[in-house]
Design a protein around this motif. Structure first.
Motif, PDB file in Angstrom:
ATOM      1  N   ILE A  46      -2.819 -20.617 -15.070  1.00  0.00           N
ATOM      2  CA  ILE A  46      -0.823 -20.217 -14.365  1.00  0.00           C
ATOM      3  C   ILE A  46      -1.302 -18.876 -14.217  1.00  0.00           C
ATOM      4  O   ILE A  46      -0.386 -17.714 -14.088  1.00  0.00           O
ATOM      5  N   GLY A  47      -1.924 -18.202 -15.417  1.00  0.00           N
ATOM      6  CA  GLY A  47      -2.005 -16.374 -15.264  1.00  0.00           C
ATOM      7  C   GLY A  47      -2.643 -16.113 -14.075  1.00  0.00           C
ATOM      8  O   GLY A  47      -2.504 -15.384 -13.661  1.00  0.00           O
ATOM      9  N   PHE A  48      -3.443 -16.987 -13.181  1.00  0.00           N
ATOM     10  CA  PHE A  48      -4.387 -16.121 -12.148  1.00  0.00           C
ATOM     11  C   PHE A  48      -3.563 -16.343 -10.970  1.00  0.00           C
ATOM     12  O   PHE A  48      -2.699 -16.565 -10.867  1.00  0.00           O
ATOM     13  N   ALA A  60       4.813 -18.084 -23.925  1.00  0.00           N
ATOM     14  CA  ALA A  60       6.465 -17.561 -24.120  1.00  0.00           C
ATOM     15  C   ALA A  60       7.245 -17.778 -23.215  1.00  0.00           C
ATOM     16  O   ALA A  60       8.185 -18.310 -23.278  1.00  0.00           O
ATOM     17  N   THR A  61       6.796 -17.657 -22.012  1.00  0.00           N
ATOM     18  CA  THR A  61       7.616 -18.033 -21.169  1.00  0.00           C
ATOM     19  C   THR A  61       7.418 -19.240 -20.797  1.00  0.00           C
ATOM     20  O   THR A  61       9.339 -20.280 -20.733  1.00  0.00           O
ATOM     21  N   ILE A  62       6.668 -20.666 -21.148  1.00  0.00           N
ATOM     22  CA  ILE A  62       7.347 -22.488 -20.540  1.00  0.00           C
ATOM     23  C   ILE A  62       7.528 -22.116 -22.357  1.00  0.00           C
ATOM     24  O   ILE A  62       9.193 -22.859 -21.988  1.00  0.00           O
ATOM     25  N   TRP A  63       7.776 -21.571 -23.561  1.00  0.00           N
ATOM     26  CA  TRP A  63       8.686 -21.843 -24.644  1.00  0.00           C
ATOM     27  C   TRP A  63       9.880 -21.125 -24.333  1.00  0.00           C
ATOM     28  O   TRP A  63      10.608 -22.202 -24.859  1.00  0.00           O
ATOM     29  N   GLU A  70      15.248 -17.078 -24.725  1.00  0.00           N
ATOM     30  CA  GLU A  70      15.414 -14.876 -23.447  1.00  0.00           C
ATOM     31  C   GLU A  70      14.095 -14.917 -23.552  1.00  0.00           C
ATOM     32  O   GLU A  70      12.495 -15.283 -23.714  1.00  0.00           O
ATOM     33  N   ARG A  71      14.187 -14.589 -21.292  1.00  0.00           N
ATOM     34  CA  ARG A  71      12.947 -14.478 -21.188  1.00  0.00           C
ATOM     35  C   ARG A  71      12.189 -13.535 -21.701  1.00  0.00           C
ATOM     36  O   ARG A  71      13.033 -12.404 -22.133  1.00  0.00           O
ATOM     37  N   VAL A  72      11.057 -13.247 -21.587  1.00  0.00           N
ATOM     38  CA  VAL A  72      10.244 -12.498 -22.172  1.00  0.00           C
ATOM     39  C   VAL A  72       9.768 -11.492 -20.905  1.00  0.00           C
ATOM     40  O   VAL A  72       8.553 -10.675 -20.463  1.00  0.00           O
ATOM     41  N   THR A  76      11.042 -11.752 -11.617  1.00  0.00           N
ATOM     42  CA  THR A  76      10.797 -12.815 -10.029  1.00  0.00           C
ATOM     43  C   THR A  76       8.815 -13.104 -11.213  1.00  0.00           C
ATOM     44  O   THR A  76       8.649 -13.859 -10.764  1.00  0.00           O
ATOM     45  N   ALA A  77       8.573 -12.037 -11.951  1.00  0.00           N
ATOM     46  CA  ALA A  77       7.708 -13.076 -12.783  1.00  0.00           C
ATOM     47  C   ALA A  77       7.468 -14.480 -13.251  1.00  0.00           C
ATOM     48  O   ALA A  77       6.602 -15.148 -13.130  1.00  0.00           O
ATOM     49  N   ASP A  78       8.808 -14.477 -13.803  1.00  0.00           N
ATOM     50  CA  ASP A  78       9.142 -15.654 -14.903  1.00  0.00           C
ATOM     51  C   ASP A  78       9.158 -16.745 -13.623  1.00  0.00           C
ATOM     52  O   ASP A  78       8.760 -17.675 -13.841  1.00  0.00           O
ATOM     53  N   ALA A  79      10.367 -16.452 -12.622  1.00  0.00           N
ATOM     54  CA  ALA A  79       9.826 -17.642 -11.080  1.00  0.00           C
ATOM     55  C   ALA A  79       8.371 -17.459 -11.059  1.00  0.00           C
ATOM     56  O   ALA A  79       8.238 -19.008 -10.253  1.00  0.00           O
ATOM     57  N   ILE A  80       8.038 -16.760 -10.289  1.00  0.00           N
ATOM     58  CA  ILE A  80       6.100 -17.292 -10.291  1.00  0.00           C
ATOM     59  C   ILE A  80       5.641 -17.746 -11.502  1.00  0.00           C
ATOM     60  O   ILE A  80       5.126 -19.110 -10.701  1.00  0.00           O
TER      61      ILE A  80
END
Length: 358
Positions: A46-48, A60-63, A70-72, A76-80
């Motif tokens: 997922i990070g690639f 952390a984002t998935i959790w 709260e978003r970490v 934009t990165a969260d949506a990606i």
């Protein structure tokens, strides 16, 4: 007691029905290792990409999305991560696991080591439905049309097969080949007659197998069908062990051969139809991986089926990651990657079968 199949089948799969079997501990260890590897691979995959994200940030984002925290990451990165990469990775894992499972079951049902999930003409039916909607310019309906095409192929195969010899493996396989040939010709006719420019490129990408457009509705579709079909398939281990001994021996063991074969064929077909609907026809996953898994846990289906699912999920997850990142910014259909890997392995398998007949 040891029972072996005819020589054509004996080399890659030798069925053991007694104390001579792989240790249960080996199967348990393989399952744990593969499960941990699958979770870790998903976080890394997922990070690639062009926007590189660490596995800890991915977790952390998935959790945060699962728990409503709260978003970490930035918006934009969260949506990606959540809208693009997580659905794609989950779809790849589900499709890979489902295809590998169906391949293992189909090889046992047909007693043919070269059987795969597309044996009943499902990929040709799905391709016909997908190509029709792509030519019409309504690609939003592609998963539904592909699934409908696969189910049409299934109905035709079973109708012709029953008319030609009941529900025996041979009659169904021959019916599937006939249906596949006709629907492939129809697909080619539609492409030749109607496809132009952008639609032709879109059609080609889907026919080669791709998970590029996977979204959360695709994950939901595959997860629901997997829940409905994978459970009975995984629960059929003892039946598959019995069917591997031949119809007469299976009947003597109290297995209703015709009814079970029909039910398992139908489960495989429904699951394959849903998988093809979201990913296209991705080759070699259901053909090669069951053989690789037998080398790890042996041939008893109680261990083989769940382990094959894990191997398939892990394999297609990384194949899709390679497809979308190896030639960035261009992206390959994942079917090309699986074919490049599976083709040489398939050639080795054929050579091994030829030696076993001597």
């Amino acid at each position: 007691m040891t029972a072996t199949l005819p020589r054509e089948y004996a080399a890659p799969t030798r069925i053991i029905v007694g104390p001579a079997r792989r240790p249960a501990a080996r199967t348990a260890i393989a399952s744990v290792v593969l499960s941990v590897a699958l979770v870790a691979s998903a976080l890394v995959a997922i990070g690639f990409g062009p926007a590189s994200i660490t596995p800890s940030e991915v977790a952390a984002t998935i959790w945060a999305h699962v728990t409503g925290g709260e978003r970490v990451l930035s918006a934009t990165a969260d949506a990606i991560v959540w809208q693009l990469r997580v659905p794609r990775v989950l779809t790849a894992a589900l499709v890979g696991g489902g295809l590998a499972l169906c391949g293992a079951v189909m090889q046992a049902l047909t007693r043919n080591p070269l059987a795969d999930p597309y044996l009943l003409g499902l990929s040709s039916g799905a391709s016909t439905g997908a190509v029709i909607v792509l030519v019409l310019g309504v690609s939003v309906a592609l998963p539904g049309a592909a699934f409908a095409g696969a189910m049409l192929a299934l109905i035709l195969t079973f109708t012709i097969g029953r008319a030609g010899g009941g529900t025996s493996s041979t009659s169904l396989i021959l019916a599937g080949l006939a249906v596949s040939a006709v629907l492939s010709a129809l697909t080619s006719l539609v492409i030749f007659w109607s496809a132009t420019n952008d639609s032709y490129r879109e059609i080609l990408g889907w026919l080669l197998g791709s998970i590029a457009g996977a979204q959360w509705p695709d994950v939901l579709l595959v997860a629901v069908v997997m829940s409905a079909c994978a459970v009975p398939l995984l629960g059929s281990a003892r039946t598959l062990d019995g069917l591997g001994l031949g119809d007469s021996a299976a009947t003597a063991l109290g297995i209703p051969v015709q009814r079970m074969r029909l039910a398992l064929f139908a489960c495989c077909a429904l699951l394959t139809g849903a998988l093809v609907a979201v990913s296209g026809a991705i080759g070699f996953v259901g053909l090669i991986l069951p053989h690789a898994t037998r080398a790890i846990v042996g041939v008893r289906h109680r261990a083989l089926l769940p382990t094959t699912m894990l191997v398939g999920a892990l394999f297609l997850l990384w194949a899709d990651t390679i497809a979308r990142t190896a030639f960035d910014p261009r992206e390959l259909p994942v079917g090309i990657v699986t074919a490049l890997i599976g083709g040489p392995v398939f050639a080795i398998l054929i050579s091994r079968l030829r030696r076993s007949r001597r």
